[in-house]
Structures are given as structure tokens and as C-alpha cells.
Design an enzyme around this catalytic site. Sequence first.
Site, short mmCIF file in Angstrom:
data_model
loop_
_atom_site.label_atom_id
_atom_site.label_comp_id
_atom_site.label_asym_id
_atom_site.label_seq_id
_atom_site.Cartn_x
_atom_site.Cartn_y
_atom_site.Cartn_z
N ARG A 190 10.99 12.72 0.57
CA ARG A 190 9.92 14.04 0.37
C ARG A 190 9.64 15.02 1.54
NH1 ARG A 190 4.71 11.63 -2.47
NH2 ARG A 190 3.51 12.49 -0.95
N LYS A 201 0.10 3.55 -4.40
CA LYS A 201 -0.37 4.16 -5.52
C LYS A 201 0.36 4.38 -6.90
CE LYS A 201 -2.49 7.53 -3.16
NZ LYS A 201 -1.85 7.16 -1.87
N ARG A 225 10.90 5.63 1.97
CA ARG A 225 10.87 6.09 0.34
C ARG A 225 12.00 7.11 0.00
NH1 ARG A 225 5.27 8.11 -1.59
NH2 ARG A 225 5.43 9.09 0.24
N ARG A 256 -1.12 13.40 7.68
CA ARG A 256 -1.73 12.83 6.33
C ARG A 256 -2.46 11.71 6.44
NH1 ARG A 256 3.76 12.15 3.20
NH2 ARG A 256 2.50 11.00 1.66
N ARG A 303 -10.29 12.83 -3.44
CA ARG A 303 -9.73 12.56 -2.11
C ARG A 303 -11.22 13.20 -1.30
NH1 ARG A 303 -3.59 12.40 -1.00
NH2 ARG A 303 -2.89 12.43 -3.04
P1 AP5 Z 1 4.37 4.98 -3.33
O1 AP5 Z 1 3.92 4.22 -4.48
O2 AP5 Z 1 5.20 6.21 -3.58
O3 AP5 Z 1 2.89 5.50 -2.53
P2 AP5 Z 1 1.70 6.27 -2.76
O4 AP5 Z 1 0.35 5.43 -2.22
O5 AP5 Z 1 1.91 6.66 -4.31
O6 AP5 Z 1 2.31 7.20 -1.57
P3 AP5 Z 1 2.10 8.69 -1.54
O7 AP5 Z 1 2.71 9.03 -0.21
O8 AP5 Z 1 2.77 9.60 -2.76
O9 AP5 Z 1 0.44 9.42 -1.56
P4 AP5 Z 1 -0.14 10.55 -1.15
O10 AP5 Z 1 -1.37 10.04 -1.54
O11 AP5 Z 1 0.03 10.89 0.40
O12 AP5 Z 1 0.75 11.75 -1.79
P5 AP5 Z 1 0.62 12.56 -2.88
O13 AP5 Z 1 1.68 13.06 -3.77
O14 AP5 Z 1 -0.74 12.01 -3.94
O15 AP5 Z 1 4.84 3.85 -2.24
C1 AP5 Z 1 5.40 4.29 -0.98
C2 AP5 Z 1 7.08 3.51 -0.71
O16 AP5 Z 1 6.70 2.14 -0.55
C3 AP5 Z 1 7.97 3.78 -1.83
O17 AP5 Z 1 9.28 3.67 -1.50
C4 AP5 Z 1 7.58 2.47 -2.46
O18 AP5 Z 1 8.85 1.92 -3.26
C5 AP5 Z 1 7.06 1.49 -1.59
N1 AP5 Z 1 6.33 0.45 -1.99
C6 AP5 Z 1 5.04 0.64 -2.68
N2 AP5 Z 1 4.43 -0.54 -2.79
C7 AP5 Z 1 5.15 -1.57 -2.05
C8 AP5 Z 1 4.78 -2.66 -1.55
N3 AP5 Z 1 3.68 -3.41 -2.21
N4 AP5 Z 1 5.73 -3.41 -0.99
C9 AP5 Z 1 6.71 -2.78 -0.45
N5 AP5 Z 1 6.94 -1.58 -0.36
C10 AP5 Z 1 6.19 -0.84 -1.36
O19 AP5 Z 1 -0.09 13.79 -2.29
C11 AP5 Z 1 0.58 14.78 -1.44
C12 AP5 Z 1 0.09 15.93 -1.15
O20 AP5 Z 1 -0.65 16.65 -2.07
C13 AP5 Z 1 -1.24 15.66 -0.19
O21 AP5 Z 1 -0.92 15.69 1.30
C14 AP5 Z 1 -1.99 17.06 -0.52
O22 AP5 Z 1 -1.51 18.01 0.40
C15 AP5 Z 1 -1.77 17.25 -1.89
N6 AP5 Z 1 -2.75 16.49 -2.82
C16 AP5 Z 1 -2.54 15.70 -3.70
N7 AP5 Z 1 -3.79 15.39 -4.27
C17 AP5 Z 1 -4.68 15.99 -3.77
C18 AP5 Z 1 -6.30 16.21 -3.76
N8 AP5 Z 1 -6.98 15.54 -4.78
N9 AP5 Z 1 -6.87 16.95 -2.96
C19 AP5 Z 1 -6.25 17.68 -2.22
N10 AP5 Z 1 -4.81 17.79 -1.94
C20 AP5 Z 1 -4.14 16.99 -2.62
#
Ligand code: AP5
Length: 222
Positions: A161, A16, A129, A172, A90
Site C-alpha cells: 500500500r 482491524k 502486507r 502513522r 480517530r
Molecule cells: P490489517 O488487518 O490490514 O490491519 P489494520 O489494522 O486494518 O491496518 P491498517 O494499516 O489498514 O490501519 P490504518 O488504521 O492505519 O489504515 P486505514 O486504511 O484505516 O493487518 C495488517 C497486516 O497484518 C495484514 O497483512 C494482515 O494479513 C496481517 N495480520 C492481521 N492480523 C494478524 C494477526 N493476528 N497475526 C498475523 N498477521 C496478521 O487509514 C489509512 C489512512 O487514511 C490514515 O493514515 C489517514 O490518513 C486516513 N484515515 C482513515 N480513517 C481516518 C479517520 N477516521 N480520520 C482521519 N483520517 C483517516
Amino acid sequence: MTQLNLVLLGPPGAGKGTQAARMREDLGLSHIATGDLLRRHRSEGTDLGEQAAAYMADGQLVPDDLVVAMIREEIATGADGGFLLDGFPRTIAQADALTDALSAEGSAVTAVLLIDAPDELLTERISGRRMCPAGHVFHVKHNPPIREGICDRDGESLRLRDDDRAETVRQRLDVYHEVTEPLASYYEEHRLLHRIDGTRSADAVYEAIQTVVGRIMTGAAA
Ligand code: AP5
């Protein structure tokens, strides 16, 4: 055409953030990533950051009321070109709150892009990552920095991270499947969902997104 408000939905590690970085530049959208916002609150030591920290460290969702209040503020700040919401909503309660917040501004969600991939692939992506403190994202195999362990963009050190350790990632993923995945049916019923195969290369995923967004912008998408 009316304001373009896109939601990026998908499990942890689906890509994402990677795709959002490209989309916000090409489409001129205001990128709102709840994970990034919460991490910023945490590093600045705000009340919200302190309340969110324990949930994030355990791989749990931060309570809806806290996240919704944060998003309402972001949306009220306004964005003429539209929003790109990454990691929000979410839960069904968050989705309903988003509908209400946008409708108060005379707006609505234009489309939801679900980037999906199987858990084994997500785990591999997350374990490789690496991020700098400013949030620039790399992958040791799929998107390595020029100098190992150093951010190409700002020269800062890259690290894992906090919530990317194996046991937290499992949690997660479980939370995603249990609480967030039902949003796919929710948005399908609202005829807003577009599925994107997230297993391919980042370039191929982006091409698929461009095709879908192009159809949406010309009004050809269902
Ligand atoms: P990346 O693009 O970083 O993936 P992502 O989908 O953004 O993954 P996240 O882990 O950031 O998502 P998340 O939803 O768990 O975390 P968030 O920060 O929102 O790609 C991942 C890796 O793969 C990278 O190294 C990249 O280079 C590589 N890659 C990408 N695409 C690729 C491809 N096509 N091929 C090969 N490699 C690739 O949330 C964190 C925490 O915050 C949650 O657990 C929760 O506690 C809280 N939180 C956030 N939002 C909410 C909400 N709305 N409600 C409640 N709690 C929330």
C-alpha cells in the site's frame, strides 16, 4: 435487541481490517472502513479524494470535517443490522460527531473493541502486507497467497500500500499514539471499551472478539 453498532479501534496493522472482514459476514453488519472509503475516493478522483490524498501520503489524519461529512452520509444511508466502524473515530471530535450522528437516528455506539499490539509487531505486519486493487489483504508470512504476488480472490497483482513505506508507517504510529490512543480512555469512561490482545494469531484474535461480542449480544457485558 437494539441495533448493534460496533467500533473497531486500534493502531495501524493491528488487524482491524482482517477481523472486520470476518465480523461483517458472521454478524451481518454494514462495514464502514474510512481508510477504504478514502482510498476509493482517491482512485475515483473525487474532490474529497484529492483533498485527502496528501494527508494520507504523509501518514497524517485527514481533517475531521471531511471525514465526519463522509461518515454522516454513510450512516444516513442506514443499516438495519447495525454498523461495524473500522478506523473511525480517530479523534475525540470524531467520537463526539459519531455520537451526535447516531443519536439523530435514534441509535448509539454499542461497544468499542480496541485491538492492540506493540509497535515492533505492527511494523512487521505492515511491511509484509500486500493488497490487490480491490483491497483483498494478504501477508507474505502470516497469510500468504497461494501464488506469490497474485490475489487468491480475483487474480490481480498484489502490491505494497502507498502509505506502508517505513517512514510513513512511523508517522502513522506516532499520530495514532498522540491523537487516537486517548480515545481508549474516552470510551472507557463511557463504559464501552473492550480490550482485545492483537498479538496472537488472526484466528485467536477472532475467537476473543466472538467471546466479547457474544457477551454484548446477551447483555452480559458491562
Ligand atoms: P490489517 O488487518 O490490514 O490491519 P489494520 O489494522 O486494518 O491496518 P491498517 O494499516 O489498514 O490501519 P490504518 O488504521 O492505519 O489504515 P486505514 O486504511 O484505516 O493487518 C495488517 C497486516 O497484518 C495484514 O497483512 C494482515 O494479513 C496481517 N495480520 C492481521 N492480523 C494478524 C494477526 N493476528 N497475526 C498475523 N498477521 C496478521 O487509514 C489509512 C489512512 O487514511 C490514515 O493514515 C489517514 O490518513 C486516513 N484515515 C482513515 N480513517 C481516518 C479517520 N477516521 N480520520 C482521519 N483520517 C483517516
